[in-house]
Each structure stands twice: as structure tokens, then as C-alpha cells.
Design a protein around this motif. Structure first.
Motif, PDB file in Angstrom:
ATOM      1  N   PHE A 121      -4.377   9.364  -2.311  1.00 41.26           N
ATOM      2  CA  PHE A 121      -3.747   8.132  -2.752  1.00 41.26           C
ATOM      3  C   PHE A 121      -3.762   8.018  -4.267  1.00 41.26           C
ATOM      4  O   PHE A 121      -2.855   7.453  -4.863  1.00 41.26           O
ATOM      5  CB  PHE A 121      -4.418   6.919  -2.100  1.00 41.26           C
ATOM      6  N   PRO A 132       0.850  -1.192   0.000  1.00 43.07           N
ATOM      7  CA  PRO A 132       0.000   0.000   0.000  1.00 43.07           C
ATOM      8  C   PRO A 132       0.892   1.251   0.000  1.00 43.07           C
ATOM      9  O   PRO A 132       2.013   1.217   0.529  1.00 43.07           O
ATOM     10  CB  PRO A 132      -0.773  -0.111   1.317  1.00 43.07           C
ATOM     11  N   HIS A 133       0.397   2.348  -0.557  1.00 39.83           N
ATOM     12  CA  HIS A 133       1.202   3.576  -0.668  1.00 39.83           C
ATOM     13  C   HIS A 133       1.792   4.016   0.662  1.00 39.83           C
ATOM     14  O   HIS A 133       2.932   4.462   0.723  1.00 39.83           O
ATOM     15  CB  HIS A 133       0.369   4.720  -1.259  1.00 39.83           C
TER      16      HIS A 133
END
Length: 139
Positions: free
Chosen positions: A116, A15-16
Motif C-alpha cells: 500500500f 482506501p487504495h
């Protein structure tokens, strides 16, 4: 492995928010006499222009506004239009503050997801611009 390749690989698999903001290349980790990582002996990562290259100037007032908010919330100067929120050290707490400030200034309610999907100044400014043009202002 070049940093850009490492970052691209991690962004595909994590995930970022789990991709490190900064990388430091070491030949080997400094160890204590007990063979544990000596955190105090780790070098400081390069930040600012030394790490990211030259700052790209904002193209318009909206990008300048986003930069001003990020500077205020992140406590950083020298943010450019191509800079990435999370690579500058932004986290979910900062994100909430930025969303609130942009709502106060521009009357646009952005979702956390916008960060995001569009984590750079120029991309987030485009998101704000699109919301304003679509009449999604919350005023």
C-alpha cells in the motif's frame, strides 16, 4: 474530468483497494428496457499499453525479479517498472502470494503494508533492497 485527476481525487478519499483499476468514459450508461444498467452492453476497458502507455523496462535484476513474480501471480505479461500492483488487477489474495514468493526468492519478509505504501514494481524492489541491506532477511 481527466482520468489522472479522477484517480487522484479518489485516492485522497478512498482506501487504495477501493480505487478502480481501470476507468471507461461513457457519454451515457447503456440501459435495459427496464431502465437498469445493461451490463452486457458495457464496453471492455482498454488494458495494457493502450491504457497505460509504454512499458518502462526494469533497471536491475531485483526489479526483473519483482516483475517475474507479479507476472506469475497476476497471470499477465508486459509488466513494467512503473506499473501499479492494484491497477494491474492485484488484490489482497494476490498480495499474499507475492509476499510469499518474494520471501522464498529473496528471504525478505515484507508486510502487506509495503504494497500500500509502495505499490509499483520499482518502489517495491526498493523496499526489498532496503530490507536486504538492513539485514532483515528471514533466512
Amino acid at each position: 474530468m481527466p482520468e489522472a485527476d479522477l484517480r487522484a481525487y479518489l485516492e485522497q478519499h478512498l482506501p487504495h483497494y477501493m480505487v478502480p483499476a481501470l476507468f471507461v468514459e461513457l457519454d451515457e450508461l447503456p440501459l435495459t428496457p427496464n431502465k437498469k444498467v445493461d451490463i452486457k452492453a458495457l464496453p471492455e476497458p482498454l488494458t495494457g499499453e493502450a491504457a497505460a502507455g509504454p512499458v518502462v523496462a526494469p533497471r536491475d535484476e531485483l526489479e526483473r525479479s519483482v516483475i517475474a513474480v507479479w507476472s506469475e501471480v497476476l497471470g499477465r505479461e508486459g509488466i513494467g517498472a512503473k506499473d501499479h500492483f492494484f491497477r494491474l488487477g492485484g488484490n489482497s489474495f494476490h498480495l499474499v502470494r507475492v509476499v510469499a514468493r518474494l520471501r522464498d526468492i529473496h528471504g525478505v519478509a515484507l508486510s502487506s503494508r509495503a504494497f500500500f505504501e509502495r505499490p509499483t514494481v520499482e518502489a517495491l524492489a526498493t523496499q526489498v533492497r532496503e530490507a536486504l541491506h538492513a539485514g532483515e532477511a528471514s533466512r
